[in-house]
Design a protein around this motif. Structure first.
Motif, PDB file in Angstrom:
ATOM      1  N   SER A 148      -4.739   6.607  -2.084  1.00 16.20           N
ATOM      2  CA  SER A 148      -3.535   5.773  -2.105  1.00 16.20           C
ATOM      3  C   SER A 148      -3.748   4.543  -2.985  1.00 16.20           C
ATOM      4  O   SER A 148      -4.856   4.259  -3.426  1.00 16.20           O
ATOM      5  CB  SER A 148      -3.177   5.334  -0.684  1.00 16.20           C
ATOM      6  OG  SER A 148      -2.749   6.429   0.090  1.00 16.20           O
ATOM      7  N   TYR A 149      -2.665   3.768  -3.198  1.00 19.39           N
ATOM      8  CA  TYR A 149      -2.720   2.631  -4.112  1.00 19.39           C
ATOM      9  C   TYR A 149      -2.438   1.316  -3.387  1.00 19.39           C
ATOM     10  O   TYR A 149      -1.606   1.257  -2.479  1.00 19.39           O
ATOM     11  CB  TYR A 149      -1.693   2.783  -5.240  1.00 19.39           C
ATOM     12  CG  TYR A 149      -1.685   4.134  -5.885  1.00 19.39           C
ATOM     13  CD1 TYR A 149      -2.883   4.756  -6.264  1.00 19.39           C
ATOM     14  CD2 TYR A 149      -0.494   4.821  -6.106  1.00 19.39           C
ATOM     15  CE1 TYR A 149      -2.886   6.011  -6.845  1.00 19.39           C
ATOM     16  CE2 TYR A 149      -0.488   6.071  -6.689  1.00 19.39           C
ATOM     17  CZ  TYR A 149      -1.686   6.665  -7.053  1.00 19.39           C
ATOM     18  OH  TYR A 149      -1.688   7.910  -7.620  1.00 19.39           O
TER      19      TYR A 149
ATOM     20  N   ARG B  98      -0.210  13.553  -6.199  1.00 20.38           N
ATOM     21  CA  ARG B  98      -1.578  13.153  -6.517  1.00 20.38           C
ATOM     22  C   ARG B  98      -2.513  14.364  -6.512  1.00 20.38           C
ATOM     23  O   ARG B  98      -3.452  14.450  -7.300  1.00 20.38           O
ATOM     24  CB  ARG B  98      -2.069  12.101  -5.509  1.00 20.38           C
ATOM     25  CG  ARG B  98      -1.198  10.871  -5.420  1.00 20.38           C
ATOM     26  CD  ARG B  98      -1.899   9.675  -4.805  1.00 20.38           C
ATOM     27  NE  ARG B  98      -2.570   9.921  -3.564  1.00 20.38           N
ATOM     28  CZ  ARG B  98      -2.036   9.780  -2.355  1.00 20.38           C
ATOM     29  NH1 ARG B  98      -0.747   9.412  -2.242  1.00 20.38           N
ATOM     30  NH2 ARG B  98      -2.747   9.979  -1.274  1.00 20.38           N
TER      31      ARG B  98
ATOM     32  N   GLY C  50       1.125   5.288  -1.970  1.00 21.16           N
ATOM     33  CA  GLY C  50       0.533   6.287  -2.853  1.00 21.16           C
ATOM     34  C   GLY C  50       1.525   7.166  -3.569  1.00 21.16           C
ATOM     35  O   GLY C  50       1.148   8.243  -4.057  1.00 21.16           O
TER      36      GLY C  50
ATOM     37  N   THR D 175       0.861  -1.184   0.000  1.00 23.09           N
ATOM     38  CA  THR D 175       0.000   0.000   0.000  1.00 23.09           C
ATOM     39  C   THR D 175       0.893   1.227   0.000  1.00 23.09           C
ATOM     40  O   THR D 175       1.576   1.506   0.996  1.00 23.09           O
ATOM     41  CB  THR D 175      -0.929   0.014   1.226  1.00 23.09           C
ATOM     42  OG1 THR D 175      -1.666  -1.216   1.263  1.00 23.09           O
ATOM     43  CG2 THR D 175      -1.905   1.168   1.157  1.00 23.09           C
TER      44      THR D 175
ATOM     45  N   ILE E  60      -6.942   1.897  -6.802  1.00 22.06           N
ATOM     46  CA  ILE E  60      -6.879   3.220  -6.194  1.00 22.06           C
ATOM     47  C   ILE E  60      -7.885   3.210  -5.051  1.00 22.06           C
ATOM     48  O   ILE E  60      -9.084   3.039  -5.264  1.00 22.06           O
ATOM     49  CB  ILE E  60      -7.211   4.326  -7.204  1.00 22.06           C
ATOM     50  CG1 ILE E  60      -6.202   4.313  -8.362  1.00 22.06           C
ATOM     51  CG2 ILE E  60      -7.200   5.692  -6.520  1.00 22.06           C
ATOM     52  CD1 ILE E  60      -6.455   5.368  -9.418  1.00 22.06           C
TER      53      ILE E  60
ATOM     54  N   LYS F  75       1.634  12.171  -1.916  1.00 24.81           N
ATOM     55  CA  LYS F  75       0.302  12.758  -1.841  1.00 24.81           C
ATOM     56  C   LYS F  75       0.224  14.099  -2.559  1.00 24.81           C
ATOM     57  O   LYS F  75      -0.753  14.405  -3.231  1.00 24.81           O
ATOM     58  CB  LYS F  75      -0.123  12.928  -0.379  1.00 24.81           C
ATOM     59  CG  LYS F  75      -1.573  13.380  -0.230  1.00 24.81           C
ATOM     60  CD  LYS F  75      -2.007  13.334   1.221  1.00 24.81           C
ATOM     61  CE  LYS F  75      -3.479  13.665   1.356  1.00 24.81           C
ATOM     62  NZ  LYS F  75      -3.946  13.570   2.764  1.00 24.81           N
TER      63      LYS F  75
END
Length: 622
Positions: A409-410, A375, A369, A367, A394, A372
């Protein structure tokens, strides 16, 4: 006091006008510096008071706090509360008084690219270009700042109120150490009318420029470091220049006073708060905190103060961030429509103990992202896109832009494991691809198939990365590279959670390869700049699933072996967010770099490196 534009330092509009603008444009928080306007965060106003536990406060006090001194080299900031030098004398490196990090407090200053880093004893008196600051120029400044992290309190963006406190101290040093004082445990409060204060416990040593033999410990007392007005409390923070311009101050008879405002000093005429200046009468620095008619007056105005934080949208307290490498408490906020399910999934496909990792990793997830602020930068404007492919999810957690589900987050799905010796020694390959597209800025960046190699407390995240740059009337060009050492891993400061559900640990990451984020030499990031924390879940069961959960009947669900589970409950709470990326403002100073990078693209493109700039103003011995 100014909000947004530091160059003109005009007073803020009335609270009524401010609220009206906010209702039309939404909450937009700007960091203001001499370089331009930078977005700190954006989001809708909260419906009620929410708790924060990771607030970051950054401030340089004034330009003079990093200015050249007529004796002793310069004025500077130091982390922590400095010890007793025994007399009014210059500090030496051997004193061990100077520090750039102490607990939750860090001292930073920018380089020529605007990227902040911790200075050294040797570089503390240098400007961003590496030249020694000079007392002969009020624009020759180090621009150092102090950053408090891990602040706790409450914020109500709808009401425009905030109350946050921090633990820790910094020391303001003037004339190389001839006089210094410390501020401890600051408290920030903002009222619904947009006014506020930053207070702290002040202490230090009394000195007198007219009597070098004077040196006495001062009793601690609460002082107002800054008064604020025109504050717009946002969902992610705010930036504002404290009241200084136009503020008058009274001083004891026989001491250096504040001259009348005139055509020659009106651009910088003002003062820090009265009780703060009263305290400085004892330190010997008083005339450096207001317009005194001296040659350094233009460097004395307060510089922008920036507050950033993460709030929970469900009105409950955000979990307290743990030390790097520890596993945060799993929390499950509600999932926006269209986003991946935020609830961990547990099935009865196997007993919990079956998923412990012994000699091989068979499943799990990563996990992470990336960053941030990136993004937010890509995910905010209309026409841009963040897309997931090849099994990447996502998540609904950690949205960078409220209401835009693609900015969460991914979850990277497990693909294979080629080595596992212990929770501190493993190699795991993940699948998935995320693509960031920003047509107006002529680029597309993709990150795919991360691979973690961990050895002890360090490691490397490898990934396939590509950068596609386009320009009007030109064919797009793509630089695609495989298995790039994209980020470094830091596993120190905590231990793995190694149990029946597998191995889970939180990892700090920092960018190592910046080529995919460099346009014709203009970088988004510098090597070593902090990225988002990552949570690694290694399972002895196949598939991508969350840790087993205990149901209301007391039964424990096992790992999902079908590959449809969701590790979203493992999204880490970072100790502090790294510097934000950049605004997309179209300032003339910002367009050039991106235009050149886009091979001739013209106005309208803007790329600014982020630097939460803060400066400290100081004065010692007028």
């Amino acid at each position: 006091m100014t909000t947004r534009i530091s160059g003109g330092r005009t007073r803020a509009a009335t609270a009524t006008a401010r609220r009206g603008i906010a209702s039309v444009l939404g909450v937009v928080v700007g960091v203001v510096s001499a370089a331009g306007v930078v977005v700190v965060g954006a989001g809708p106003a909260s419906a009620a008071s929410v708790s924060v536990s990771d607030a970051s406060l950054a401030w340089g006090l004034s330009g003079e706090q990093g200015g050249g001194a007529f004796f002793g080299g310069c004025n500077f900031l130091s982390a922590g509360k400095a010890g007793d030098s025994g007399s009014s004398r210059l500090w030496t490196q051997g004193d061990d008084f100077y520090a750039t990090r102490d607990g939750n407090v860090t001292v930073e200053k920018p380089d020529a690219a605007g990227v902040f880093g911790e200075p050294s004893w040797a570089t503390k008196c240098q400007d961003p270009n590496g030249a020694a600051v000079s007392a002969g120029s009020t624009s020759s400044l180090s621009r150092n700042r102090v950053v408090f992290s891990r602040g706790t309190g409450t914020v109500d963006a709808a009401a425009g109120t905030a109350s946050i406190r921090w633990s820790g101290s910094f020391t303001s040093v003037f004339y190389g150490g001839l006089t210094y004082w410390s501020a401890s445990d600051p408290v920030l409060t903002v009222d619904g009318d947009g006014t506020g204060t930053l207070t702290a416990t002040a202490s230090g040593y009394g000195a007198d420029m007219n009597d070098p033999g004077t040196w006495v410990a001062l009793p601690a007392r609460t002082v107002t470091l800054a008064k604020l007005s025109g504050v717009e409390v946002g969902a992610a923070g705010f930036s504002v220049t404290p009241d200084y311009l136009g503020e008058s101050v009274s001083v004891p008879s026989g001491t250096t006073g504040q001259p009348a405002k005139s055509g020659s000093n009106q651009a910088f005429w003002g003062s820090f708060p009265q009780d703060f200046v009263d305290f400085q009468q004892s330190t010997g620095q008083s005339s450096y905190w207001f317009t005194s008619g001296g040659a350094r007056d233009a460097a004395k105005p307060a510089t922008p103060l920036t507050l950033s934080y993460t709030t929970r949208t469900d009105g409950t307290a955000a979990p307290t961030p743990g030390e790097p490498g520890t596993t945060p408490t799993a929390t499950t906020p509600s999932s926006p429509a269209g986003a991946a399910d935020a609830s961990p999934t547990g099935t009865t496909s196997g007993a919990a103990e079956d998923c412990a990792v012994t000699d091989a990793v068979k499943g799990g997830s990563l996990t992470w992202g990336f960053k941030k602020s990136f993004r937010s930068y890509v995910g905010g404007p209309t026409g841009n896109s963040i897309t997931a492919d090849d099994g990447l999810k996502i998540l609904a957690q950690d949205l960078a832009v409220a209401g835009r589900n693609a900015t969460g987050s991914y979850q990277w799905p497990f693909e294979s494991s080629s080595a596992y010796t212990s929770p501190d020694d493993f190699t795991v390959q993940y699948a998935g691809r995320v693509t960031y597209s920003y047509p107006a800025h002529f680029f597309k960046v993709a990150i795919a198939e991360p691979r973690l190699v961990v050895r002890g407390t360090t490691g490397t995240l490898y990934a396939d990365v590509s950068l596609t740059v386009s320009a009007p009337d030109a064919e797009p060009t793509t630089d695609a590279r495989s298995d790039v050492a994209l980020a470094s891993l830091d596993l120190s400061g905590g231990t793995a959670d190694n149990g029946a559900s597998g191995v889970t640990r939180t990892v700090r990451t920092a960018i190592q390869d910046t080529k995919a984020f460099t346009f014709n030499g203009s970088n988004f990031y510098q090597k070593g700049q902090r990225l988002d924390d990552a949570t690694v879940h290694l399972s002895g069961c196949a598939g991508t699933g969350a840790a087993p959960t205990t149901g209301p009947d007391g039964t424990t669900g096992g790992q999902d072996t079908g590959g449809t589970g969701d590790d979203s409950a493992l999204v880490p709470d970072t100790r502090f967010r790294p510097d934000e990326l950049a605004s997309t403002g179209i300032g003339a100073h910002a367009t050039g770099a991106l235009a050149a990078a886009a091979a001739g693209a013209t106005a309208g493109a803007a790329l600014m490196l982020l630097a939460r700039r803060r400066r400290h103003t100081a004065g010692v011995h007028r």
